[in-house]
Write a protein that holds these residues in place. Structure first.
Motif, PDB file in Angstrom:
ATOM      1  N   ARG A 124      14.584  17.249  -7.455  1.00 59.32           N
ATOM      2  CA  ARG A 124      14.534  16.070  -8.323  1.00 59.32           C
ATOM      3  C   ARG A 124      14.096  16.456  -9.728  1.00 59.32           C
ATOM      4  O   ARG A 124      14.622  15.951 -10.722  1.00 59.32           O
ATOM      5  CB  ARG A 124      13.561  15.052  -7.732  1.00 59.32           C
ATOM      6  CG  ARG A 124      13.539  13.706  -8.439  1.00 59.32           C
ATOM      7  CD  ARG A 124      14.857  12.990  -8.326  1.00 59.32           C
ATOM      8  NE  ARG A 124      14.754  11.621  -8.795  1.00 59.32           N
ATOM      9  CZ  ARG A 124      15.792  10.817  -9.030  1.00 59.32           C
ATOM     10  NH1 ARG A 124      17.020  11.276  -8.802  1.00 59.32           N
ATOM     11  NH2 ARG A 124      15.622   9.587  -9.453  1.00 59.32           N
ATOM     12  N   LYS A 170      16.189  15.917 -13.149  1.00 62.16           N
ATOM     13  CA  LYS A 170      15.661  15.164 -14.288  1.00 62.16           C
ATOM     14  C   LYS A 170      15.744  15.988 -15.572  1.00 62.16           C
ATOM     15  O   LYS A 170      16.147  15.490 -16.619  1.00 62.16           O
ATOM     16  CB  LYS A 170      14.216  14.768 -14.020  1.00 62.16           C
ATOM     17  CG  LYS A 170      14.043  13.708 -12.937  1.00 62.16           C
ATOM     18  CD  LYS A 170      14.473  12.343 -13.434  1.00 62.16           C
ATOM     19  CE  LYS A 170      14.199  11.273 -12.385  1.00 62.16           C
ATOM     20  NZ  LYS A 170      14.588   9.916 -12.864  1.00 62.16           N
ATOM     21  N   LYS A 212      19.285  16.253 -16.795  1.00 65.77           N
ATOM     22  CA  LYS A 212      19.725  14.987 -17.385  1.00 65.77           C
ATOM     23  C   LYS A 212      19.139  14.790 -18.772  1.00 65.77           C
ATOM     24  O   LYS A 212      19.858  14.467 -19.728  1.00 65.77           O
ATOM     25  CB  LYS A 212      19.302  13.830 -16.477  1.00 65.77           C
ATOM     26  CG  LYS A 212      19.618  12.454 -17.033  1.00 65.77           C
ATOM     27  CD  LYS A 212      19.136  11.364 -16.083  1.00 65.77           C
ATOM     28  CE  LYS A 212      19.405   9.979 -16.656  1.00 65.77           C
ATOM     29  NZ  LYS A 212      18.906   8.915 -15.738  1.00 65.77           N
ATOM     30  N   TYR A 213      17.825  14.999 -18.901  1.00 70.17           N
ATOM     31  CA  TYR A 213      17.154  14.757 -20.182  1.00 70.17           C
ATOM     32  C   TYR A 213      17.396  15.864 -21.196  1.00 70.17           C
ATOM     33  O   TYR A 213      17.095  15.697 -22.379  1.00 70.17           O
ATOM     34  CB  TYR A 213      15.657  14.565 -19.955  1.00 70.17           C
ATOM     35  CG  TYR A 213      15.329  13.374 -19.077  1.00 70.17           C
ATOM     36  CD1 TYR A 213      16.135  12.236 -19.072  1.00 70.17           C
ATOM     37  CD2 TYR A 213      14.228  13.384 -18.218  1.00 70.17           C
ATOM     38  CE1 TYR A 213      15.861  11.154 -18.259  1.00 70.17           C
ATOM     39  CE2 TYR A 213      13.928  12.307 -17.405  1.00 70.17           C
ATOM     40  CZ  TYR A 213      14.755  11.203 -17.422  1.00 70.17           C
ATOM     41  OH  TYR A 213      14.472  10.115 -16.610  1.00 70.17           O
ATOM     42  N   MET A 237      11.855   9.334 -21.374  1.00 71.23           N
ATOM     43  CA  MET A 237      12.458  10.511 -20.745  1.00 71.23           C
ATOM     44  C   MET A 237      11.420  11.624 -20.594  1.00 71.23           C
ATOM     45  O   MET A 237      11.305  12.251 -19.523  1.00 71.23           O
ATOM     46  CB  MET A 237      13.635  11.027 -21.586  1.00 71.23           C
ATOM     47  CG  MET A 237      14.824  10.113 -21.664  1.00 71.23           C
ATOM     48  SD  MET A 237      16.117  10.844 -22.717  1.00 71.23           S
ATOM     49  CE  MET A 237      17.354   9.523 -22.679  1.00 71.23           C
ATOM     50  N   ASP A 270       8.876  10.782 -17.890  1.00 75.18           N
ATOM     51  CA  ASP A 270       9.434  10.898 -16.544  1.00 75.18           C
ATOM     52  C   ASP A 270       9.580  12.365 -16.143  1.00 75.18           C
ATOM     53  O   ASP A 270       9.281  12.737 -14.994  1.00 75.18           O
ATOM     54  CB  ASP A 270      10.800  10.204 -16.494  1.00 75.18           C
ATOM     55  CG  ASP A 270      11.311  10.020 -15.072  1.00 75.18           C
ATOM     56  OD1 ASP A 270      10.499   9.673 -14.185  1.00 75.18           O
ATOM     57  OD2 ASP A 270      12.517  10.211 -14.841  1.00 75.18           O
ATOM     58  N   ALA A 271      10.017  13.196 -17.078  1.00 82.33           N
ATOM     59  CA  ALA A 271      10.167  14.625 -16.781  1.00 82.33           C
ATOM     60  C   ALA A 271       8.822  15.255 -16.435  1.00 82.33           C
ATOM     61  O   ALA A 271       8.706  16.005 -15.459  1.00 82.33           O
ATOM     62  CB  ALA A 271      10.787  15.342 -17.984  1.00 82.33           C
ATOM     63  N   TRP A 316       7.534  14.257 -12.885  1.00 82.41           N
ATOM     64  CA  TRP A 316       8.097  15.008 -11.761  1.00 82.41           C
ATOM     65  C   TRP A 316       7.569  16.440 -11.722  1.00 82.41           C
ATOM     66  O   TRP A 316       7.395  17.019 -10.646  1.00 82.41           O
ATOM     67  CB  TRP A 316       9.625  14.985 -11.827  1.00 82.41           C
ATOM     68  CG  TRP A 316      10.155  13.685 -11.330  1.00 82.41           C
ATOM     69  CD1 TRP A 316      10.533  12.600 -12.074  1.00 82.41           C
ATOM     70  CD2 TRP A 316      10.302  13.301  -9.958  1.00 82.41           C
ATOM     71  NE1 TRP A 316      10.911  11.566 -11.253  1.00 82.41           N
ATOM     72  CE2 TRP A 316      10.794  11.963  -9.954  1.00 82.41           C
ATOM     73  CE3 TRP A 316      10.087  13.941  -8.747  1.00 82.41           C
ATOM     74  CZ2 TRP A 316      11.051  11.271  -8.769  1.00 82.41           C
ATOM     75  CZ3 TRP A 316      10.353  13.253  -7.564  1.00 82.41           C
ATOM     76  CH2 TRP A 316      10.832  11.937  -7.590  1.00 82.41           C
TER      77      TRP A 316
END
Length: 226
Positions: A21, A25, A28-29, A191, A194-195, A198
């Motif tokens: 995950r 992430k 994506k970011y 972003m 969130d990164a 995780w």
């Protein structure tokens, strides 16, 4: 022994899931260009400068997600991609690692404690598994080897939990600074947050896995004493 295998497999699967995950992430970011146009290296250098830190170098190291701060030689080591990248993910990682440099400069208590544990931990990690194995094999004869092994494993578990506030605090410092400095927009802040969340979860899973294993070894030891 089946209990320890079950615990190991369970936390290995959880760790693999969190790691997958995290990589998803970051991928994506990393595809969203940072509005400020700054690279990871530039973000790191700015954060260090803003905190009055002049004796820490920003370096590029090989690999992905290999970013770390080395208090021994005072270097912020950014993976090749983060060093050059201009994305929310790169900014988050660079600022987070500089957060550790700020902790070091401000003598943050948990970082000092963790650093003080490193010499003993390196010795414990080298011999711990062998001592535990011997202890389990000799458990019907004497509990001493297993007790020593449990004590050493307890040290590694403590280290895992001391690491948590160090990581959370570095992320908190990073996010506050990139907002205050205008490095990111509101969307990019989300972003970055969130990164880092995780990334922090990988440490949480490792700490909980270590605790679960420690409790299992303690149960073996207490069962022998009963």
């Amino acid at each position: 022994m089946l209990g320890i295998y079950f615990i190991g497999i369970l936390f290995m699967l959880i760790s693999m899931g969190v790691s997958a995950r995290l990589k998803s992430k970051f991928k994506k970011y990393s595809q969203t260009p940072l509005s400020s146009g700054l690279s990871g290296r530039e973000v790191a250098e700015m954060m260090l400068h803003d905190n009055g830190i002049t004796d820490v170098k920003v370096m590029s190291v090989a690999g992905r997600l290999t970013d770390h701060y080395n208090p021994a030689d005072k270097t912020v080591n950014l993976s090749e991609y983060v060093y050059e990248a201009r994305s929310a993910a790169a900014a988050a990682v660079a600022a987070h690692e500089c957060g550790h440099a700020v902790q070091h400069a401000r003598a943050y208590s948990f970082l000092k404690f963790r650093s003080a544990m490193v010499p003993a931990l390196s010795i414990a990690s080298r011999y711990m598994q062998w001592i535990i194995l011997i202890g389990i094999l000799m458990i019907q004869t004497t509990p001493v080897p297993l007790a020593i092994g449990v004590a050493l494993f307890g040290l590694t578990t403590l280290f895992s939990f001391v690491t948590l506030p160090v990581e959370f605090d570095a992320s908190k410092r990073a996010l506050a600074w990139i907002d205050r400095r205008g490095i990111v927009t509101t969307q990019e802040h989300d972003m970055a947050k969130d990164a880092l969340k995780w990334a922090a979860l990988t440490y949480v899973v490792a700490a909980l896995g270590s605790l679960a294993t420690l409790l299992y070894y303690v149960s073996l030891l207490m069962g022998r004493r009963d």
